[in-house]
Scaffold this motif. Sequence first.
Motif, mmCIF file in Angstrom:
data_model
loop_
_atom_site.group_PDB
_atom_site.id
_atom_site.type_symbol
_atom_site.label_atom_id
_atom_site.label_comp_id
_atom_site.label_asym_id
_atom_site.label_seq_id
_atom_site.Cartn_x
_atom_site.Cartn_y
_atom_site.Cartn_z
ATOM 1 N N ILE A 107 -3.716 6.673 3.210
ATOM 2 C CA ILE A 107 -2.315 5.672 3.353
ATOM 3 C C ILE A 107 -1.405 5.988 2.163
ATOM 4 O O ILE A 107 -0.341 5.881 2.500
ATOM 5 C CB ILE A 107 -2.922 4.151 3.347
ATOM 6 N N ALA A 108 -1.939 6.115 0.942
ATOM 7 C CA ALA A 108 -0.981 5.911 -0.171
ATOM 8 C C ALA A 108 -0.199 7.351 0.012
ATOM 9 O O ALA A 108 1.072 7.452 -0.150
ATOM 10 C CB ALA A 108 -1.740 6.090 -1.449
ATOM 11 N N GLY A 109 -0.817 8.662 0.401
ATOM 12 C CA GLY A 109 0.012 9.857 0.639
ATOM 13 C C GLY A 109 0.942 9.650 1.956
ATOM 14 O O GLY A 109 2.081 10.046 1.556
ATOM 15 N N GLU A 110 0.514 8.893 2.957
ATOM 16 C CA GLU A 110 1.612 8.754 4.047
ATOM 17 C C GLU A 110 2.572 7.937 3.417
ATOM 18 O O GLU A 110 3.917 8.219 3.714
ATOM 19 C CB GLU A 110 0.826 8.068 5.161
ATOM 20 N N MET A 111 2.464 6.877 2.905
ATOM 21 C CA MET A 111 3.268 5.957 2.396
ATOM 22 C C MET A 111 4.573 6.751 1.485
ATOM 23 O O MET A 111 5.667 6.483 1.496
ATOM 24 C CB MET A 111 2.773 4.765 1.569
ATOM 25 N N ALA A 112 3.923 7.459 0.411
ATOM 26 C CA ALA A 112 4.642 8.101 -0.484
ATOM 27 C C ALA A 112 5.596 9.195 0.040
ATOM 28 O O ALA A 112 6.842 9.232 -0.203
ATOM 29 C CB ALA A 112 3.766 8.997 -1.569
ATOM 30 N N GLU A 113 4.998 9.942 1.197
ATOM 31 C CA GLU A 113 6.026 10.596 2.042
ATOM 32 C C GLU A 113 6.976 10.095 2.766
ATOM 33 O O GLU A 113 8.390 10.523 2.804
ATOM 34 C CB GLU A 113 4.930 11.448 2.977
ATOM 35 N N THR A 114 6.868 8.804 3.282
ATOM 36 C CA THR A 114 7.799 8.147 3.972
ATOM 37 C C THR A 114 9.041 7.658 2.866
ATOM 38 O O THR A 114 9.936 7.715 3.229
ATOM 39 C CB THR A 114 7.249 7.005 4.754
ATOM 40 N N MET A 120 3.957 1.018 -3.288
ATOM 41 C CA MET A 120 3.290 1.843 -4.104
ATOM 42 C C MET A 120 2.588 1.272 -5.219
ATOM 43 O O MET A 120 1.405 1.806 -5.370
ATOM 44 C CB MET A 120 4.272 2.893 -4.513
ATOM 45 N N SER A 121 3.221 0.326 -5.696
ATOM 46 C CA SER A 121 2.556 -0.549 -6.878
ATOM 47 C C SER A 121 1.393 -1.426 -6.449
ATOM 48 O O SER A 121 0.293 -1.329 -7.163
ATOM 49 C CB SER A 121 3.493 -1.343 -7.823
ATOM 50 N N LEU A 162 -0.467 -0.537 -3.809
ATOM 51 C CA LEU A 162 -1.527 0.412 -3.246
ATOM 52 C C LEU A 162 -2.229 0.976 -4.731
ATOM 53 O O LEU A 162 -3.406 1.003 -4.350
ATOM 54 C CB LEU A 162 -0.877 1.633 -2.600
ATOM 55 N N ASP A 163 -1.326 0.913 -5.668
ATOM 56 C CA ASP A 163 -2.132 1.480 -6.901
ATOM 57 C C ASP A 163 -3.047 0.509 -7.333
ATOM 58 O O ASP A 163 -4.115 0.719 -7.948
ATOM 59 C CB ASP A 163 -0.918 1.876 -8.034
ATOM 60 N N ARG A 164 -2.539 -0.595 -7.453
ATOM 61 C CA ARG A 164 -3.434 -1.832 -7.868
ATOM 62 C C ARG A 164 -4.742 -1.700 -6.867
ATOM 63 O O ARG A 164 -6.060 -1.812 -7.363
ATOM 64 C CB ARG A 164 -2.706 -3.092 -7.784
ATOM 65 N N ASP A 165 -4.594 -1.762 -5.475
ATOM 66 C CA ASP A 165 -5.792 -1.864 -4.667
ATOM 67 C C ASP A 165 -6.993 -0.612 -5.146
ATOM 68 O O ASP A 165 -7.916 -0.850 -5.049
ATOM 69 C CB ASP A 165 -5.147 -1.735 -3.233
ATOM 70 N N PHE A 166 -6.205 0.512 -5.156
ATOM 71 C CA PHE A 166 -6.814 1.711 -5.398
ATOM 72 C C PHE A 166 -7.713 1.528 -6.727
ATOM 73 O O PHE A 166 -9.078 1.822 -6.867
ATOM 74 C CB PHE A 166 -6.089 2.914 -5.564
ATOM 75 N N ARG A 167 -7.290 1.080 -7.785
ATOM 76 C CA ARG A 167 -7.831 0.844 -9.117
ATOM 77 C C ARG A 167 -8.883 -0.175 -8.903
ATOM 78 O O ARG A 167 -10.129 0.042 -9.447
ATOM 79 C CB ARG A 167 -6.920 0.445 -10.128
ATOM 80 N N ALA A 168 -8.666 -1.274 -7.927
ATOM 81 C CA ALA A 168 -9.546 -2.122 -7.944
ATOM 82 C C ALA A 168 -10.916 -1.735 -7.206
ATOM 83 O O ALA A 168 -11.993 -2.038 -7.324
ATOM 84 C CB ALA A 168 -9.048 -3.278 -7.144
ATOM 85 N N ALA A 169 -10.626 -0.898 -6.055
ATOM 86 C CA ALA A 169 -11.630 -0.042 -5.498
ATOM 87 C C ALA A 169 -12.470 0.779 -6.352
ATOM 88 O O ALA A 169 -13.710 0.802 -6.463
ATOM 89 C CB ALA A 169 -10.866 0.629 -4.262
ATOM 90 N N LEU A 170 -11.946 1.575 -7.316
ATOM 91 C CA LEU A 170 -12.594 2.475 -8.260
ATOM 92 C C LEU A 170 -13.400 1.545 -9.228
ATOM 93 O O LEU A 170 -14.414 1.826 -9.479
ATOM 94 C CB LEU A 170 -11.770 3.151 -9.174
ATOM 95 N N ASP A 171 -12.856 0.109 -9.496
ATOM 96 C CA ASP A 171 -13.530 -0.612 -10.266
ATOM 97 C C ASP A 171 -14.814 -1.057 -9.701
ATOM 98 O O ASP A 171 -15.854 -1.297 -10.335
ATOM 99 C CB ASP A 171 -12.830 -1.954 -10.870
ATOM 100 N N ARG A 172 -14.565 -1.449 -8.462
ATOM 101 C CA ARG A 172 -15.846 -1.949 -7.685
ATOM 102 C C ARG A 172 -16.693 -0.826 -7.446
ATOM 103 O O ARG A 172 -17.921 -1.074 -7.509
ATOM 104 C CB ARG A 172 -15.290 -2.364 -6.132
#
Length: 345
Positions: free
Chosen positions: A79-86, A111-112, A114-124
Amino acid sequence: MPSLDKRSKKKQRVDGSSGDDEPGTQGARNDALLAKVDPEYLNKPIDIKQGEAKTRALVASLGTVKKKLGESIKTLIDIAGEMAETLSEEHRDEDYHEDAKLAALKNDKIMSQLDRDFRAALDREAELDIRMTTASDLRMRIAQGHQMTNVHKWYEDKAKDKLEEYTSKTPRQRYENNVLFERYRTLVWESYTDGRGVPNIKKFLPREEGDDESDDEDFEFGAQTHNFQCPITLSTLEDPYSSSLCPHSFSGDAIKELIKSSGGRSPCPVSGCDKSLTLGTVHADEGLRRRVAAHVRRVKEGRAPGATQGRTFEQMDLDSEDEDEDDDGEEAHRVKKEMIKAARA
Ligand SMILES: [Zn+2]
């Protein structure tokens, strides 16, 4: 085993079950019930066989959760890749400045988030790793016959200590060597900048209090643009495989064939590299596969770095509609992009 007998009698008395206690769900329900009636139940000494079974079940269920989380993390990367491309389409006519792009990416609301969500998932995920290691540790101690009374408390305390150690880390310490974070940021950067080389990771994880001060000294070298070419076939990477001994990647079939035809061990085909590769030291590289797919799209749409620039966004959309008639993958991608655009409107 006397202790087991006593316990199953106790179970029958508390839940009134007839005693046709099947293992698994019924047992788990009994445990939950007993813990409610008698909180000390979980803290009674347990015998090796029972303890082993319980901790094994705990490790297995943590593993299941981790697997599901892994799937969500992959989806989030896509999703982040698609979003960044858009988003890149909105800035295509701007001059390229690395720091300005970094700031724009950081300041974009979606994007920010998504970045927070992504980091939260890595923390989990890190938390699950800690719990699984702790449970395995517990299982070993029980198997070795350690006298353990407060088993539940031991597990929670131990996990809590390790979690506190993790949460006291800075973002740089948490994510700098995380393969998934690397996968995320390279895909996002290349998608956002039409395939420019991704800056040093330290720029994505600015130094904070607690990070090594000398850490920032040596990363001011230029970002390398990836050409996504296989050094063996000299064409665009297909089903990319990467070496775990050196920073080199190849088309999957080409490297596997090369290794097999050299009797199971081949020098790395990149000139100047002195590593020797086997089937055990190369692996399918999913992150790179995503980046190659995005690269192929950029080339097709004439917006890869160095590509003769000139087509406007509107022209591109019209062109891709013609080209995509019999290409399901590209069509799906176009539809997804339109959905993202609509969602942002
Ligand atoms: Zn190499």
